[in-house]
Structures are given as structure tokens and as C-alpha cells.
Design an enzyme around this catalytic site. Structure first.
Site, PDB file in Angstrom:
ATOM      1  N   ASP A  59       0.940  -1.176  -0.092  1.00 41.55           N
ATOM      2  CA  ASP A  59       0.102   0.024  -0.108  1.00 41.55           C
ATOM      3  C   ASP A  59       0.819   1.144  -0.012  1.00 41.55           C
ATOM      4  OD1 ASP A  59       0.933  -0.196   2.542  1.00 41.55           O
ATOM      5  OD2 ASP A  59      -1.165  -0.018   3.562  1.00 41.55           O
ATOM      6  N   SER A  60       2.088   1.122   0.232  1.00 39.19           N
ATOM      7  CA  SER A  60       3.113   1.960  -0.154  1.00 39.19           C
ATOM      8  C   SER A  60       2.888   2.746  -1.387  1.00 39.19           C
ATOM      9  CB  SER A  60       4.448   1.736   0.040  1.00 39.19           C
ATOM     10  OG  SER A  60       4.719   0.290  -0.697  1.00 39.19           O
ATOM     11  N   LYS A  84      -1.151  -9.698   2.798  1.00 39.36           N
ATOM     12  CA  LYS A  84      -0.461  -9.012   4.183  1.00 39.36           C
ATOM     13  C   LYS A  84      -1.256  -8.037   4.760  1.00 39.36           C
ATOM     14  CE  LYS A  84       3.086  -5.907   4.007  1.00 39.36           C
ATOM     15  NZ  LYS A  84       2.405  -4.630   4.928  1.00 39.36           N
ATOM     16  N   ASP A 121      -0.908  -6.336  -0.265  1.00 41.34           N
ATOM     17  CA  ASP A 121      -1.228  -5.699   0.992  1.00 41.34           C
ATOM     18  C   ASP A 121      -2.610  -5.064   1.153  1.00 41.34           C
ATOM     19  OD1 ASP A 121       0.062  -4.655   3.197  1.00 41.34           O
ATOM     20  OD2 ASP A 121       1.131  -2.958   1.998  1.00 41.34           O
ATOM     21  N   GLU A 137       8.840  -4.291  10.843  1.00 38.46           N
ATOM     22  CA  GLU A 137       9.048  -3.002  10.250  1.00 38.46           C
ATOM     23  C   GLU A 137       9.757  -2.206  11.530  1.00 38.46           C
ATOM     24  OE1 GLU A 137       6.381  -1.036   7.637  1.00 38.46           O
ATOM     25  OE2 GLU A 137       7.713   0.821   7.597  1.00 38.46           O
ATOM     26  N   GLU A 195      -1.671  -5.734   8.725  1.00 36.61           N
ATOM     27  CA  GLU A 195      -0.728  -5.131   9.710  1.00 36.61           C
ATOM     28  C   GLU A 195      -1.431  -5.316  11.309  1.00 36.61           C
ATOM     29  OE1 GLU A 195      -0.119  -0.896   9.094  1.00 36.61           O
ATOM     30  OE2 GLU A 195       0.698  -1.055   7.143  1.00 36.61           O
TER      31      GLU A 195
HETATM   32  O1  KIV Z   1       3.489  -1.029   1.699  1.00 33.12           O
HETATM   33  C1  KIV Z   1       4.609  -1.282   1.810  1.00 33.12           C
HETATM   34  O2  KIV Z   1       5.518  -1.263   0.914  1.00 33.12           O
HETATM   35  C2  KIV Z   1       5.145  -2.139   2.966  1.00 33.12           C
HETATM   36  C3  KIV Z   1       6.481  -2.719   3.006  1.00 33.12           C
HETATM   37  C4  KIV Z   1       7.268  -1.648   3.486  1.00 33.12           C
HETATM   38  C5  KIV Z   1       6.759  -3.903   4.088  1.00 33.12           C
HETATM   39  O3  KIV Z   1       4.149  -2.554   3.628  1.00 33.12           O
END
Ligand code: KIV
Length: 259
Positions: free
Chosen positions: A46-47, A114, A85, A183, A116
Site C-alpha cells: 500500500d506504499s 499481508k 497488501d 518493520e 498489519e
Molecule cells: O506497503 C509496503 O510497501 C510495505 C512494506 C514496506 C513492507 O508494507
């Protein structure tokens, strides 16, 4: 090219002491280049919201955007494990939403999702895994909880927070996750978590003792001109290459050298 990486491959890599290489990707071409370079895990993070869309944080990522990017990445990848994500509010509101949204990522071509969160999220991890969807956990600094955490600072340095992270990691493993991102976890705590777990840890700013490492692809390529985290190593300077090429092109158009 080698055999397709699965969640089982990652478990055996941990057992054999073989480090896991992971990077983010958000589009077809980058994903295909990373895949041919032998990256083991490609995360559609989600970055994307920050490095592609220019947002301040990841909170505005949503299912629709993440699904588009997941489809593009999955189309390109032949070997790596593609992990999608889960964006903010796609799994926190109800178990049903969490399972349904996780399933949509598999339908878009990902092989895992993934999310959090520590022990409080273990029941959600369990429900998604029970639906047949592999889950990667993510503890330590949680970008989706940035407002609560108050900043992107290192986690797990003092005894209490280290103990909490160790418990969080165990709860996520117990819930059935196949690996876990650490992280910005203090190196010594990341080492303890890694030794404690059977599933692989993938560190980002968490030192050298994790089972694998992940970075945001734009950071290693020099394709992001705002904040770059201090732990990210720049392996290329694509920004300069793009600017130079665009300058040359503009110059040639203006001078009538091109076409
Ligand atoms: O969204 C992302 O890029 C991440 C990584 C930094 C692990 O969650």
C-alpha cells in the site's frame, strides 16, 4: 527462471538458512524485471499510495486501487510469490469483510495477502487462513496506524515493548500466518523474534538477523524524491537517468534535431 515460489518454499528457505529477498512492485514492467532478477517475494504494497500517487501516508489506499496494481503485477510474475497488501479499513471493520477482501486479491492473481497488526489481529488472520488464503503478518512500525503511533519511530527497544512484539509475533504465527514483516523493529528484538518463530521474518529497517529483507522498490532505484528512509540502500539512480533523458529529448525537439 526456476520453480515457482510458494509459501512452502519460504518455510523451507528459513529451515535451510537461505535469506529471502523481497521488494515491492506496483506495475507490470517493474514486476517482470524484479521477477527475472530472482527476487523471491514481490509485495504489491500500500506504499503505492505514497510512491506512485504522491500521498503523505498509506491511509488513502483502497481496495479498488490495490486490485488494479495487483492484477498488473500478477500478470507479469512467473516465479516470485506475489503478496497483496490489504489496505486500511479492508480488514479492520469485520471478519466477513476481511475474508471477502482477502479473497478478492487471490482472484486478482495474488498468492497471499499481508495485513498489519499484533495479537489483536490474530482472529482475523485465522479467519482468512481458514478460508484458504495465505497471510503474511506485519508488526513493529505500522504505517496504517501512523496517527496512533505518532511517527515512524523504531519499535521494541525497551523491555516491555520488546516483550509485546515477541508475543504479537507468536500470536500471528499461531493464527496460521506463513511469514511476518518486522518493520523498524530494534535489531536485537528482531533477532529474538526470528529465533523464536518457525515462520520466516522479513525485515525492513530491522537489522541483519531477519530471515529475509524487504524494501520499497522506488527507494532502491532512486525513484522517489521526497523522503527516503535511512535504512534503504539506493542501488540505482533512475530519477537522474529520467531527468537527463527528458532534458535531452526536450533540447532536441526545441533545436529541431528530433525527429
Ligand atoms: O506497503 C509496503 O510497501 C510495505 C512494506 C514496506 C513492507 O508494507
Amino acid at each position: 527462471m526456476g520453480e515457482r515460489i510458494t509459501v512452502r518454499t519460504l518455510l523451507s528457505m528459513k529451515r535451510n538458512g537461505e535469506p529471502i529477498s523481497a521488494l515491492t512492485a506496483y506495475d507490470y514492467f517493474t514486476a517482470s524485471f524484479l521477477d527475472s532478477a530472482g527476487v523471491d517475494v514481490i509485495l504489491v504494497g500500500d506504499s503505492v499510495e505514497m510512491v506512485v500517487y504522491g500521498a503523505k501516508n498509506t491511509l488513502t489506499a483502497n481496495m479498488e486501487k490495490m486490485l488494479f496494481h495487483t492484477e498488473a503485477v500478477a500478470r507479469a510474475v512467473k516465479r516470485a510469490l506475489v503478496v497483496a497488501d490489504m489496505p486500511f479499513l479492508s480488514y479492520q471493520t469485520s471478519m466477513n469483510d476481511a475474508v471477502k477482501n482477502a479473497g478478492r486479491f487471490l482472484q486478482a492473481g495474488a498468492s497471499a495477502v499481508k495485513l498489519e497488526g499484533g495479537w489483536k489481529f490474530a482472529p482475523i488472520v485465522r479467519a482468512i487462513v481458514d478460508a484458504g488464503i495465505p497471510v503474511m503478518g506485519h508488526i513493529g512500525m505500522l504505517p496504517q496506524s501512523i496517527k496512533k503511533m505518532g511517527g515512524y519511530s523504531e519499535q521494541g527497544k525497551d523491555e516491555d515493548s520488546a516483550r509485546q512484539l515477541i508475543e504479537d509475533a507468536s500470536a500471528i504465527q499461531e493464527a496460521g500466518a506463513f511469514s511476518i514483516v518486522l518493520e523498524k523493529v530494534y535489531e536485537n528484538t528482531a533477532k529474538k523474534i526470528t529465533e523464536n518463530l518457525e515462520i520466516p521474518t522479513i525485515g525492513i529497517g530491522a537489522g541483519a538477523k531477519c530471515d529475509g529483507q524487504i524494501l520499497v522498490v522506488n527507494d532502491i532505484l532512486g525513484l522517489f524524491d521526497r523522503f527516503t528512509p535511512p535504512f534503504a540502500k539506493k542501488y540505482a539512480d533512475i530519477k537522474t537517468i529520467i531527468i537527463e533523458a527528458a532534458k535531452k529529448y526536450t533540447e532536441e525537439v526545441k533545436n529541431k534535431q528530433f525527429p
